[in-house]
Design a protein around this motif. Structure first.
Motif, short mmCIF file in Angstrom:
data_model
loop_
_atom_site.label_atom_id
_atom_site.label_comp_id
_atom_site.label_asym_id
_atom_site.label_seq_id
_atom_site.Cartn_x
_atom_site.Cartn_y
_atom_site.Cartn_z
N ILE A 17 0.83 -1.21 0.00
CA ILE A 17 0.00 0.00 0.00
C ILE A 17 0.86 1.26 0.00
CG2 ILE A 17 -1.97 -1.14 1.08
CD1 ILE A 17 -1.16 0.32 3.72
N VAL A 18 2.15 1.13 -0.21
CA VAL A 18 3.06 2.29 -0.22
C VAL A 18 2.58 3.29 -1.28
CG1 VAL A 18 5.41 3.10 -0.67
CG2 VAL A 18 5.04 0.97 0.57
N GLY A 19 2.33 4.52 -0.87
CA GLY A 19 1.95 5.59 -1.79
C GLY A 19 0.53 5.47 -2.33
N ARG A 20 -0.27 4.58 -1.78
CA ARG A 20 -1.63 4.39 -2.31
C ARG A 20 -2.68 4.99 -1.38
NH1 ARG A 20 -1.98 -1.79 -4.23
NH2 ARG A 20 -3.67 -1.00 -5.52
N HIS A 21 -3.82 5.32 -1.98
CA HIS A 21 -4.94 5.86 -1.20
C HIS A 21 -5.81 4.70 -0.73
CE1 HIS A 21 -4.04 10.05 -2.11
NE2 HIS A 21 -3.67 9.62 -3.31
N VAL A 22 -5.75 4.44 0.57
CA VAL A 22 -6.38 3.25 1.13
C VAL A 22 -7.68 3.63 1.86
CG1 VAL A 22 -6.12 1.38 2.82
CG2 VAL A 22 -4.16 2.07 1.41
N LEU A 23 -8.74 2.92 1.52
CA LEU A 23 -10.01 3.08 2.22
C LEU A 23 -10.38 1.72 2.83
CD1 LEU A 23 -12.48 4.81 2.98
CD2 LEU A 23 -13.52 4.15 0.80
N VAL A 24 -10.34 1.66 4.16
CA VAL A 24 -10.69 0.42 4.87
C VAL A 24 -12.21 0.30 4.93
CG1 VAL A 24 -10.49 -0.87 7.04
CG2 VAL A 24 -8.57 0.53 6.24
N VAL A 25 -12.72 -0.85 4.51
CA VAL A 25 -14.16 -1.08 4.49
C VAL A 25 -14.52 -2.12 5.55
CG1 VAL A 25 -16.12 -1.85 3.08
CG2 VAL A 25 -14.26 -0.52 2.03
N ARG A 47 -3.42 1.43 12.89
CA ARG A 47 -2.03 1.59 13.36
C ARG A 47 -1.09 0.74 12.51
NH1 ARG A 47 -1.03 -0.26 18.08
NH2 ARG A 47 -3.08 -1.00 18.69
N ASN A 48 -1.52 -0.46 12.20
CA ASN A 48 -0.70 -1.37 11.39
C ASN A 48 -0.50 -0.83 9.97
OD1 ASN A 48 -0.40 -3.70 9.41
ND2 ASN A 48 0.02 -4.74 11.35
N LEU A 49 -1.60 -0.41 9.32
CA LEU A 49 -1.50 0.05 7.93
C LEU A 49 -0.75 1.39 7.83
CD1 LEU A 49 -5.00 -0.89 6.41
CD2 LEU A 49 -2.86 -2.19 6.36
N SER A 50 -0.86 2.22 8.85
CA SER A 50 -0.15 3.52 8.85
C SER A 50 1.36 3.35 8.73
CB SER A 50 -0.40 4.31 10.13
OG SER A 50 -1.74 4.46 10.34
N THR A 51 1.87 2.26 9.28
CA THR A 51 3.32 2.03 9.26
C THR A 51 3.81 1.65 7.86
OG1 THR A 51 3.18 -0.33 9.75
CG2 THR A 51 3.28 1.17 11.64
N ARG A 52 2.86 1.38 6.93
CA ARG A 52 3.25 0.92 5.58
C ARG A 52 3.27 2.05 4.55
NH1 ARG A 52 -0.10 -4.84 5.08
NH2 ARG A 52 -0.22 -5.26 7.31
N SER A 53 3.28 3.29 5.03
CA SER A 53 3.40 4.49 4.18
C SER A 53 2.35 4.63 3.07
CB SER A 53 4.79 4.54 3.54
OG SER A 53 5.78 4.42 4.51
N PRO A 54 1.06 4.52 3.39
CA PRO A 54 0.05 4.81 2.37
C PRO A 54 0.00 6.33 2.11
CG PRO A 54 -1.02 4.49 4.49
CD PRO A 54 0.44 4.21 4.71
N ALA A 55 -0.48 6.73 0.92
CA ALA A 55 -0.64 8.17 0.62
C ALA A 55 -1.73 8.75 1.51
CB ALA A 55 -0.98 8.36 -0.85
N SER A 56 -2.78 7.97 1.74
CA SER A 56 -3.84 8.37 2.66
C SER A 56 -4.51 7.11 3.19
CB SER A 56 -4.87 9.27 1.97
OG SER A 56 -5.60 8.53 1.01
N LEU A 57 -5.16 7.27 4.35
CA LEU A 57 -5.82 6.12 4.99
C LEU A 57 -7.12 6.60 5.61
CD1 LEU A 57 -5.64 3.13 5.91
CD2 LEU A 57 -4.35 3.93 7.90
N LYS A 58 -8.24 6.10 5.08
CA LYS A 58 -9.55 6.47 5.62
C LYS A 58 -10.35 5.22 5.95
CE LYS A 58 -10.35 10.99 3.48
NZ LYS A 58 -11.36 11.75 2.69
#
Ligand code: PRP
Length: 180
Positions: A91-99, A114-125
């Motif tokens: 998910i590095v640099g990707r816009h992630v939307l958790v469903v 917290r786990n996904l934030s450590t993987r450097s996404p462009a955004s996390l919602k």
């Protein structure tokens, strides 16, 4: 076994779910216009919601899956969260939307974000169909909510009790005699 007979009452019927999913999809399509989104579906409960939401989105998007364990076979959250199956993609640099299908204590999404934030996404919602706000133990910043619901034992539209009822097309409240 006729599962409908185990339902005390319907909380949100099929039509209301589908109408709200369409509204959420329109909002998400607007907010993410011009970018490609990765929908991260939290198994298993969110499968029905993910499938309907994905088909209503007007924007290009990929999907991936994570499996998390938090409840076991009980109706109460144990507080123990672990990854049973991780994402296939980076998910590095990707816009992630958790469903998600439902937020209860917030422990699952606290762990996931917290786990996904450590993987450097462009955004996390976060997008959840159901929110049992009064049950929250950990604060979760939720971006999209389908319905706020009371603290009742809900099943259907992906939500189970001991793996049954996920296929019901509505959100219903289980008769206490079936889980007590
Ligand atoms: C449910 C639900 C969320 C979580 C919410 O999953 O899908 O992931 O519990 O509870 P919390 O906010 O208290 O953490 P469950 O563990 O029942 O698995 P399932 O989706 O496979 O049914």
């Amino acid at each position: 076994m006729i599962l409908e007979e185990h339902v005390d009452h319907i909380l949100i019927d099929r039509e209301r779910i589908q109408a709200r999913v369409a509204e959420l999809a329109a909002e998400i399509s607007h907010d993410y216009a011009g970018v490609e989104v990765l929908l991260v579906c939290v198994l298993k409960g969110a499968v029905m919601f993910l499938a309907d939401l994905s088909r209503q989105l007007a924007i290009p998007h990929a999907i991936d899956f994570m499996a998390i364990s938090s409840y076991g076979a009980s109706t109460e959250s144990s507080g123990i969260v672990r990854i049973l199956m991780d994402l296939e993609t980076s998910i590095v640099g990707r816009h992630v939307l958790v469903v998600e299908d439902i937020i209860d204590s917030g422990r699952t999404l606290d762990y996931i974000t917290r786990n996904l934030s450590t993987r450097s996404p462009a955004s996390l919602k976060i997008c959840t169909l159901l929110d049992k706000k009064e049950r929250r133990v950990l604060p979760i910043p939720v971006d999209y909510v389908g319905f706020e619901i009371p603290d009742e034992f809900v099943i259907g539209y992906g939500l189970d009790f001991v793996e049954l009822y996920r296929n019901l097309p509505f959100i219903g409240v289980l008769k206490p005699e079936f889980y007590e």
